[in-house]
Structure formats: structure tokens, C-alpha cells
Motif scaffolding. Sequence first.
Motif, PDB file in Angstrom:
ATOM      1  N   GLY A   1      -9.077  -9.281  -2.027  1.00 25.60           N
ATOM      2  CA  GLY A   1      -7.986 -10.151  -2.014  1.00 25.60           C
ATOM      3  C   GLY A   1      -6.576  -9.886  -2.247  1.00 25.60           C
ATOM      4  N   LEU A   2      -6.291  -8.278  -1.641  1.00 24.44           N
ATOM      5  CA  LEU A   2      -5.028  -7.972  -1.650  1.00 24.44           C
ATOM      6  C   LEU A   2      -4.666  -8.370  -0.347  1.00 24.44           C
ATOM      7  N   SER A   3      -3.344  -8.319  -0.098  1.00 20.71           N
ATOM      8  CA  SER A   3      -2.730  -8.508   1.258  1.00 20.71           C
ATOM      9  C   SER A   3      -2.646  -7.077   2.168  1.00 20.71           C
ATOM     10  N   LEU A   4      -2.466  -7.234   3.326  1.00 26.93           N
ATOM     11  CA  LEU A   4      -2.631  -6.219   4.168  1.00 26.93           C
ATOM     12  C   LEU A   4      -1.640  -5.200   3.799  1.00 26.93           C
ATOM     13  N   GLU A   5      -0.546  -5.421   3.501  1.00 21.02           N
ATOM     14  CA  GLU A   5       0.426  -4.635   2.897  1.00 21.02           C
ATOM     15  C   GLU A   5       0.027  -3.910   1.610  1.00 21.02           C
TER      16      GLU A   5
ATOM     17  N   ASP B   1       6.705  -2.489  -7.906  1.00 26.06           N
ATOM     18  CA  ASP B   1       5.861  -3.499  -7.500  1.00 26.06           C
ATOM     19  C   ASP B   1       4.544  -2.954  -6.649  1.00 26.06           C
ATOM     20  N   ALA B   2       4.864  -2.116  -5.729  1.00 27.28           N
ATOM     21  CA  ALA B   2       3.799  -1.415  -4.968  1.00 27.28           C
ATOM     22  C   ALA B   2       2.788  -0.732  -5.915  1.00 27.28           C
ATOM     23  N   LEU B   3       3.296   0.000  -6.646  1.00 29.06           N
ATOM     24  CA  LEU B   3       2.419   0.789  -7.545  1.00 29.06           C
ATOM     25  C   LEU B   3       1.876  -0.049  -8.577  1.00 29.06           C
ATOM     26  N   GLU B   4       2.467  -1.077  -8.985  1.00 28.80           N
ATOM     27  CA  GLU B   4       1.796  -1.908 -10.264  1.00 28.80           C
ATOM     28  C   GLU B   4       0.564  -2.801  -9.547  1.00 28.80           C
TER      29      GLU B   4
ATOM     30  N   VAL C   1      -2.789   0.810  -1.339  1.00 26.09           N
ATOM     31  CA  VAL C   1      -4.084   1.689  -1.915  1.00 26.09           C
ATOM     32  C   VAL C   1      -4.297   2.763  -1.361  1.00 26.09           C
ATOM     33  N   LEU C   2      -4.671   2.594   0.169  1.00 27.29           N
ATOM     34  CA  LEU C   2      -5.096   3.718   1.148  1.00 27.29           C
ATOM     35  C   LEU C   2      -3.944   5.048   1.004  1.00 27.29           C
ATOM     36  N   ASP C   3      -2.679   4.568   0.999  1.00 22.85           N
ATOM     37  CA  ASP C   3      -1.624   5.659   0.738  1.00 22.85           C
ATOM     38  C   ASP C   3      -1.901   6.436  -0.672  1.00 22.85           C
TER      39      ASP C   3
END
Length: 538
Positions: free
Chosen positions: A170-174, A131-134, A179-181
Motif C-alpha cells: 500500500g506504500l507509494s513507489l517513493e 517523513d520518509a523515516l516515519e 524501504v529498500l534503501d
Amino acid sequence: MTKAYDALIIGAGHNGLVCAFYLAKAGLKVCIVEARDVVGGAAVTEEFAPGFRNSVASYTVSLLQPKVIADMKLAGHGYRVIERPISNFLPQDANDSGAGYLKLGGGLDRTQAEFRKFSARDAETLPGYYDALENVAELLRDLALRVPPNVGEGLRTLVDGARQGRRFAGLSLEQQRDVLDLFTKSARTMLDSWFESEAVKAAFGFDAVVGNYASPDTPGSAYVLLHHVFGEVNGKKGAWGHSVGGMGRITEIMAKVCRDHGVDIRLESPVAKVLVDGGKAVGVKLAGGEEIAAARVIANVGPKLLYERLMDASDLPADFVRRIKGFKAGSGTFRMNVALSELPKFSCLPEPGEHHQSGIILAPTLDYMDRAFLDAKAHGWSKAPIVEMLIPSTVDDSLAPAGAHVASLFCQQFAPELPDGRDWDDEEEAAADCIIDTVEKYAPGFRASIIAQTRLSPKGLERKFGLVGGDIMHGNMSLDQLWAARPVLGNGGYRGPVKGLYMCGAGTHPGGGVTGAPGHNAAQVILRDRGLFAPRWR
């Protein structure tokens, strides 16, 4: 000068063909000049032994943009991609046939079942990782066909930047943390935060070193991992597949579509120099002495080749020359094709099966990948290289005689330039033997099954395809060379530093891979500059 054109494109690789299509469709008179005797650039299929054909450099499909496929009507001309049944197959310890293997792909449930062989915790973590990668991959898909804001253009820069930043905002903080990672961390650091099994981390970490002369410990290598997952095959996101007929079939079809739209494609016409007059690009001079006039020159070659070998430094701004000198290129890639009398028999899974139709990764851990890079830095090439094998003849019988097979060996890490004055021409054969020995450890009998082979060291890739340093990406995919800074901040919007000069190759956003995106985007900028349509923000 000979015949004048509205646009002249240097290089008939896939991005050059895509750019030519959009320009010709808009009514421009377009010519492509290509150094080789075939179209396709690094996406070509060639016979290398009687009855054996294979893709020569680029070897698999995922990143080609659906919009490009649809606009060029490639499917209607015979474009067909067969999806892999599973993504990758990773044999474990080559010295222990009982160490097992890991299969990646074929659906979430199947992959989780594979992961449970190594870690129950990793199997449960997998959906969250996907989910995070997508989420971040979707951001890349959104940006891929957008022209980066070109720094230095005042209000336009601000407006373009704001428009493209809306999705990130528009992305959530998480999700913003993800993205930063992925843009800044090493692949190991990022994967360590998700998984515990070394086999699982290797399955994902391999993508971080594909075409990347770096360790999985190198900061920024997580982005290279991400770059390889934002594509799709036949509408399935993240999937990879085989182009029937090889990668050359794609560019053959593209060339036909271009010719149908009136594009002149001139083969065996290497460019010696971009001609500049009064601060404007006005055409090119071919190696044979012929000069061709054009209202605009569009380079589908890498920035290092264009600005350091095809142009006079005196025609370029001094600061730009300095920054191009610092532009990093060199991917550490060694490419082989082998004709085989039979399928490889892997010690951990010897019988024929779906694993032979996947990407076969011979790099069982991140430590293995790190040692390969350090070995190459110290000695020129790794004595235990990273090898990805694909056997496209398992799904495409047009590539080999009945009962026989062809395999692509895409290998890392091999220094773009050997240390101590050594030459790749003297060591290419020994490096190829090392690669074959590496495969042999996992699949005994592989060497004996080889009927014929081709090999391309980094120097060979440069000589054959003009890839400086053998860089399949036209330049490192590091944070300082991405988006609006690819290749140089202020020239990240496909316009060169000389009026009338444009770039449409992988040395521009969004970077390497057979995407067609740079060609598509460059054409939009050229048409906008010509006044054929206005920017949306107006």
C-alpha cells in the motif's frame, strides 16, 4: 523430575517476563528459571558505590511496546518514563572549543535552527527526511507485534506473508524505495543522499552503530538506524526517555505483575541443559542437578547460547546446527557506569543545561565512527571509541546523593573477541581508561570527578548476562537475520526445531532493545498451538 509446569521459561529478562504474563493470564502454570539473583536480564538497576545506583546494561527507554505497557498495567504499578528535553547533543571537534555543537530534537523548528548552523540546505531537507523515516518506521511498528510467516508451512506461510505484505504493497513507489534503501544500504550511503553536513550526518548515523559491530559504511547499517526510531515515549513517536528508578524498575514491576498472576520465578537457578525425549523438549536440568519437567520449554536466551551450549547437537537437525553456527553475534559494546562528584563541563557548552539530560554523543563524524570500527578490527579496540553518555541523575534524584551524579557510558567499538589470543580480562582496565580519556578531551576535568566506576567488556557482558560475544541484540541485526529469518529461516515464528521448544528473546523478531515484542508474540504462538485461540486467517 520435580514439579511439572505447562510452560518453563529460561531467563527472567523482560521478554521472558512478558511471555510469562500472557501465558499465566491465559491460565497456564508457568515457571521462570533465572541464573542470576535478580530478575531483569540486561534491564537491571544496581548500586555500584554507596548511594550510587544505575542501570547496568540497557539504559534508556523508547521501544517498549505500548500494548505491553497497557496489558500489564505497568503504569498502575509505578512505571514512569521522563522524556528527554532534546534527543541528543553532539560536541564537535574535541581539540577546538570554538567548533561548537549540534543539538537534535526538541521539535522540528528547534532542530532546523540547529542544522542551519552547519547547512541551510540540510535544515530545509529535514522535514522530508523525517517523513520518509516515519513512513518506514510505521511499517516496523505494524510488524513488531505480528508473528512472521514461518517458511515451510505451506498455505499458512502464503496467507500470513500476504497479510503482512499488504501494508508494504500500500506504500507509494517513493516510499517503497525508502524501504529498500533503509533495509539494504549503508548508513553513509543513505544519509549522503539526504544531507551535506558531516555533523548532521553524524547525528543520525550514530544510531546505525549502536550495538552494531560495524562501520556506518557497512551495507545494511541503515536498518540499524531505523530500528532505533520506531519506538515512542508517552505517546510521542520516535522519542526516548529515562525510566524512573532505572531500567531495573521496569522489570521489577513486570515480575510483580507475573507473580500476581501465579508465575513461579526461581532465582539462582542456572540451566545446564534443555532435556529432550523422543524428539520433544520435556524440561530442563539445572546446574545443580535438579530436573524440572514442563510441557513446553521457552528460551529467553540468545540463539547461540541456547543451541550451542544448552542443547546437544544430536537433539537438533544437522542443517539447523550448521546454520546456527553461522548465526552472527557480537555487538562490539563496552559498558561503563561512573559515579561523579559533579556534572561534566563540556568545552563547547560548559554550563549545566538540557544537554546534560540528553544522549551525549562523542562521535562528531561518520569518518570518526568508521575509524573506530577499523581500529577495533585491526587492534581489538578503538583508541578513539564512540561514546554515548547519559546522566540519568539529572532527572531522577533517587540514583545519586544530592549534588552528585551517575553517568552511563555506552561505548563502541570493542571486538567481541580480541585478536592474537589476548583476553579481555587483561585489557578491560586499559580500555576503560581509553574511554575516560575520550570523554576528557571533550569535557576537561571529567576524570578528576570520577568517584567510582564499573566496566563490562564484551566478555564481561557475556559472563554477567549470558550475552554471547557481548551482543546486546542477541544476534546481528542484518538483513539475513531479520523477520522470518531470525534466527533461521523456517524457525522465525518463535518455534524451535524441536517439538515443545520455543524462543521468546531478542534473537527472534523484531530483534534487540527493550521492546517486549518477542515475549508478546511468542506467547501468542504458544497459546495458538495449545488451541486457546485460533489464527485469524482461519
